[in-house]
Design a protein around this motif. Structure first.
Motif, PDB file in Angstrom:
ATOM      1  N   SER A  21       0.842  -1.202   0.000  1.00 32.30           N
ATOM      2  CA  SER A  21       0.000   0.000   0.000  1.00 32.30           C
ATOM      3  C   SER A  21       0.879   1.255   0.000  1.00 32.30           C
ATOM      4  O   SER A  21       2.070   1.195   0.314  1.00 32.30           O
ATOM      5  CB  SER A  21      -0.917   0.005   1.222  1.00 32.30           C
ATOM      6  OG  SER A  21      -0.166   0.250   2.398  1.00 32.30           O
ATOM      7  N   ARG A  22       0.259   2.384  -0.294  1.00 34.08           N
ATOM      8  CA  ARG A  22       0.982   3.661  -0.268  1.00 34.08           C
ATOM      9  C   ARG A  22       1.515   3.950   1.136  1.00 34.08           C
ATOM     10  O   ARG A  22       2.639   4.419   1.296  1.00 34.08           O
ATOM     11  CB  ARG A  22       0.069   4.803  -0.725  1.00 34.08           C
ATOM     12  CG  ARG A  22      -0.297   4.731  -2.192  1.00 34.08           C
ATOM     13  CD  ARG A  22      -1.346   5.777  -2.540  1.00 34.08           C
ATOM     14  NE  ARG A  22      -0.789   7.095  -2.654  1.00 34.08           N
ATOM     15  CZ  ARG A  22      -0.480   7.691  -3.790  1.00 34.08           C
ATOM     16  NH1 ARG A  22      -0.672   7.072  -4.933  1.00 34.08           N
ATOM     17  NH2 ARG A  22       0.021   8.904  -3.795  1.00 34.08           N
ATOM     18  N   GLU A  23       0.711   3.652   2.153  1.00 38.99           N
ATOM     19  CA  GLU A  23       1.118   3.896   3.528  1.00 38.99           C
ATOM     20  C   GLU A  23       2.314   3.013   3.909  1.00 38.99           C
ATOM     21  O   GLU A  23       3.249   3.479   4.554  1.00 38.99           O
ATOM     22  CB  GLU A  23      -0.052   3.640   4.486  1.00 38.99           C
ATOM     23  CG  GLU A  23      -1.184   4.647   4.349  1.00 38.99           C
ATOM     24  CD  GLU A  23      -2.110   4.359   3.158  1.00 38.99           C
ATOM     25  OE1 GLU A  23      -2.133   3.212   2.635  1.00 38.99           O
ATOM     26  OE2 GLU A  23      -2.802   5.297   2.738  1.00 38.99           O
ATOM     27  N   GLN A  24       2.264   1.743   3.485  1.00 42.65           N
ATOM     28  CA  GLN A  24       3.386   0.848   3.756  1.00 42.65           C
ATOM     29  C   GLN A  24       4.646   1.350   3.065  1.00 42.65           C
ATOM     30  O   GLN A  24       5.731   1.345   3.653  1.00 42.65           O
ATOM     31  CB  GLN A  24       3.077  -0.566   3.268  1.00 42.65           C
ATOM     32  CG  GLN A  24       2.100  -1.327   4.118  1.00 42.65           C
ATOM     33  CD  GLN A  24       1.747  -2.657   3.480  1.00 42.65           C
ATOM     34  OE1 GLN A  24       1.519  -2.747   2.272  1.00 42.65           O
ATOM     35  NE2 GLN A  24       1.708  -3.699   4.300  1.00 42.65           N
ATOM     36  N   LEU A  25       4.501   1.767   1.803  1.00 44.00           N
ATOM     37  CA  LEU A  25       5.656   2.260   1.062  1.00 44.00           C
ATOM     38  C   LEU A  25       6.275   3.464   1.759  1.00 44.00           C
ATOM     39  O   LEU A  25       7.499   3.567   1.878  1.00 44.00           O
ATOM     40  CB  LEU A  25       5.270   2.602  -0.386  1.00 44.00           C
ATOM     41  CG  LEU A  25       6.436   2.945  -1.292  1.00 44.00           C
ATOM     42  CD1 LEU A  25       7.280   1.695  -1.567  1.00 44.00           C
ATOM     43  CD2 LEU A  25       5.952   3.546  -2.593  1.00 44.00           C
ATOM     44  N   MET A  31      12.045   4.002   6.966  1.00 45.81           N
ATOM     45  CA  MET A  31      13.011   3.026   7.464  1.00 45.81           C
ATOM     46  C   MET A  31      14.316   3.095   6.661  1.00 45.81           C
ATOM     47  O   MET A  31      15.404   3.015   7.228  1.00 45.81           O
ATOM     48  CB  MET A  31      12.417   1.620   7.389  1.00 45.81           C
ATOM     49  CG  MET A  31      11.212   1.426   8.286  1.00 45.81           C
ATOM     50  SD  MET A  31      10.316  -0.075   7.842  1.00 45.81           S
ATOM     51  CE  MET A  31      10.931  -1.181   9.089  1.00 45.81           C
ATOM     52  N   VAL A  32      14.191   3.256   5.348  1.00 42.40           N
ATOM     53  CA  VAL A  32      15.365   3.347   4.477  1.00 42.40           C
ATOM     54  C   VAL A  32      16.161   4.610   4.809  1.00 42.40           C
ATOM     55  O   VAL A  32      17.377   4.560   4.969  1.00 42.40           O
ATOM     56  CB  VAL A  32      14.952   3.315   2.988  1.00 42.40           C
ATOM     57  CG1 VAL A  32      16.114   3.709   2.088  1.00 42.40           C
ATOM     58  CG2 VAL A  32      14.416   1.936   2.614  1.00 42.40           C
ATOM     59  N   GLN A  33      15.472   5.743   4.937  1.00 42.62           N
ATOM     60  CA  GLN A  33      16.154   7.000   5.236  1.00 42.62           C
ATOM     61  C   GLN A  33      16.888   6.903   6.569  1.00 42.62           C
ATOM     62  O   GLN A  33      18.042   7.325   6.678  1.00 42.62           O
ATOM     63  CB  GLN A  33      15.166   8.170   5.275  1.00 42.62           C
ATOM     64  CG  GLN A  33      15.820   9.521   5.523  1.00 42.62           C
ATOM     65  CD  GLN A  33      16.567  10.052   4.325  1.00 42.62           C
ATOM     66  OE1 GLN A  33      15.971  10.235   3.278  1.00 42.62           O
ATOM     67  NE2 GLN A  33      17.853  10.308   4.458  1.00 42.62           N
ATOM     68  N   LEU A  87      14.820  -3.543   6.522  1.00 47.54           N
ATOM     69  CA  LEU A  87      13.507  -3.893   5.979  1.00 47.54           C
ATOM     70  C   LEU A  87      13.184  -5.352   6.288  1.00 47.54           C
ATOM     71  O   LEU A  87      14.086  -6.191   6.322  1.00 47.54           O
ATOM     72  CB  LEU A  87      13.482  -3.646   4.471  1.00 47.54           C
ATOM     73  CG  LEU A  87      13.654  -2.182   4.057  1.00 47.54           C
ATOM     74  CD1 LEU A  87      13.782  -2.066   2.549  1.00 47.54           C
ATOM     75  CD2 LEU A  87      12.481  -1.343   4.554  1.00 47.54           C
ATOM     76  N   PRO A  88      11.899  -5.665   6.455  1.00 42.71           N
ATOM     77  CA  PRO A  88      11.515  -7.031   6.843  1.00 42.71           C
ATOM     78  C   PRO A  88      11.448  -8.024   5.679  1.00 42.71           C
ATOM     79  O   PRO A  88      10.921  -9.114   5.844  1.00 42.71           O
ATOM     80  CB  PRO A  88      10.124  -6.819   7.465  1.00 42.71           C
ATOM     81  CG  PRO A  88       9.579  -5.627   6.764  1.00 42.71           C
ATOM     82  CD  PRO A  88      10.772  -4.746   6.485  1.00 42.71           C
ATOM     83  N   PHE A  89      11.959  -7.666   4.512  1.00 37.59           N
ATOM     84  CA  PHE A  89      11.896  -8.538   3.344  1.00 37.59           C
ATOM     85  C   PHE A  89      12.978  -8.125   2.359  1.00 37.59           C
ATOM     86  O   PHE A  89      13.626  -7.094   2.541  1.00 37.59           O
ATOM     87  CB  PHE A  89      10.527  -8.455   2.668  1.00 37.59           C
ATOM     88  CG  PHE A  89      10.116  -7.031   2.402  1.00 37.59           C
ATOM     89  CD1 PHE A  89      10.580  -6.344   1.305  1.00 37.59           C
ATOM     90  CD2 PHE A  89       9.297  -6.367   3.302  1.00 37.59           C
ATOM     91  CE1 PHE A  89      10.227  -5.026   1.083  1.00 37.59           C
ATOM     92  CE2 PHE A  89       8.938  -5.047   3.084  1.00 37.59           C
ATOM     93  CZ  PHE A  89       9.408  -4.382   1.977  1.00 37.59           C
ATOM     94  N   THR A  90      13.153  -8.908   1.309  1.00 31.67           N
ATOM     95  CA  THR A  90      14.126  -8.548   0.276  1.00 31.67           C
ATOM     96  C   THR A  90      13.445  -7.674  -0.774  1.00 31.67           C
ATOM     97  O   THR A  90      12.220  -7.615  -0.853  1.00 31.67           O
ATOM     98  CB  THR A  90      14.708  -9.808  -0.400  1.00 31.67           C
ATOM     99  OG1 THR A  90      13.642 -10.542  -0.991  1.00 31.67           O
ATOM    100  CG2 THR A  90      15.459 -10.658   0.604  1.00 31.67           C
TER     101      THR A  90
END
Length: 112
Positions: A21-25, A31-33, A87-90
């Motif tokens: 979803s947009r919110e997840q993204l 998290m990336v920043q 991140l919780p995934f690849t």
């Protein structure tokens, strides 16, 4: 003698599943920043993150200082390595680089 360092602009695209979803993204972008700011600030100079919703991607824009393209790619790999555990995934990645020309002369982008 070491070669002179050149600045290279980097756009690192992290692709996420379409069902994201947009919110997840946006949460993943934060998290990336945070990961880049905390663990790669000395490599990814001036790092900024933005979201693109079609396709679902997070782009990390930054500058690296390196003496060769091999060194640029090594530094980009180090940035990816700091993001992966945050991140919780690849994710899939795509990178574009462009050498920043001295004295305002533009150069063509270099595919990475």
């Amino acid at each position: 003698m070491t070669p002179p360092f050149q600045e290279t602009s980097v756009v690192l695209r992290l692709e996420f599943p379409d069902e994201c979803s947009r919110e997840q993204l946006e949460e993943y972008a934060i998290m990336v920043q945070e990961a880049v700011d905390e663990r790669a600030a000395g490599i990814a100079l001036g790092a900024a993150v933005r979201c693109d919703y079609d396709p679902m991607t997070v782009e990390v824009l930054f500058t690296v200082e390196a003496g060769s393209m091999a060194d640029v790619h090594h530094r980009v790999a180090l940035v990816v390595a700091t993001i992966e555990p945050a991140l919780p995934f690849t994710f899939e990645t795509e990178t574009t680089t462009r050498t920043i020309a001295p004295r305002g002369r533009d150069r063509e982008p270099v595919p990475a």
